[in-house]
Design an enzyme around this catalytic site. Sequence first.
Site, PDB file in Angstrom:
ATOM      1  N   CYS A  71      49.261   1.532 -59.003  1.00 36.42           N
ATOM      2  CA  CYS A  71      49.149   2.941 -59.391  1.00 36.42           C
ATOM      3  C   CYS A  71      49.776   3.850 -58.340  1.00 36.42           C
ATOM      4  O   CYS A  71      50.549   4.757 -58.671  1.00 36.42           O
ATOM      5  CB  CYS A  71      47.689   3.312 -59.610  1.00 36.42           C
ATOM      6  SG  CYS A  71      46.880   2.376 -60.928  1.00 36.42           S
ATOM      7  N   SER A  72      49.459   3.608 -57.087  1.00 37.32           N
ATOM      8  CA  SER A  72      50.033   4.445 -56.027  1.00 37.32           C
ATOM      9  C   SER A  72      51.542   4.234 -55.937  1.00 37.32           C
ATOM     10  O   SER A  72      52.292   5.183 -55.676  1.00 37.32           O
ATOM     11  CB  SER A  72      49.359   4.185 -54.683  1.00 37.32           C
ATOM     12  OG  SER A  72      49.475   2.832 -54.306  1.00 37.32           O
TER      13      SER A  72
END
Length: 179
Positions: A71-72
Amino acid sequence: MFISPFAQQMKESTVLAGGKPVHIVGTLPAKGSVAPAFSLTDNSMKQQSLSDYKGKYVLLNIFPSVDTGVCSASVRHFNEDAAKLPNTTVLCISKDLPFAQKRFCGAEGIKNVVMLSDFRSDFGDKYGIKIADSAMKGLLSRAVVVINPEGKIIYEEQVSDIANEPNYDAAIAAINGKS
């Protein structure tokens, strides 16, 4: 046969999370359809709506939590891409609280995307991406949606395994008119 948007959301789809099946309530709105309106919370606890970006390309980078590696990575990747895209806003959307999103952006130097939280809205239901079961129940699945300046969806991707990154090139190609 006409299927109402509400009935469409009642469908269930399946994606993988690290190779294990996870059910999603609904399906992404189809390419060519009008993007469903939404209102989400930004890092300063203010509401932002899709209508705030009318007349621009809007790329929705949707994911479970900014506190995971994939996600990051997607936020970092789209942060770099956003700086190069004219008339485009990238909205990074998760169920993370705005405070966590702000902390992440500050620590990572993220300045070219808008972080929005679905912690108190029905965005996941409207876009058919809310996880229905597993330890991730209630979070958003990984997806990318591109909306043109007229408010129509020109690209959508429900990532088949939440553990994988989205197809960045295809999303950017849609904005550049190459899809």
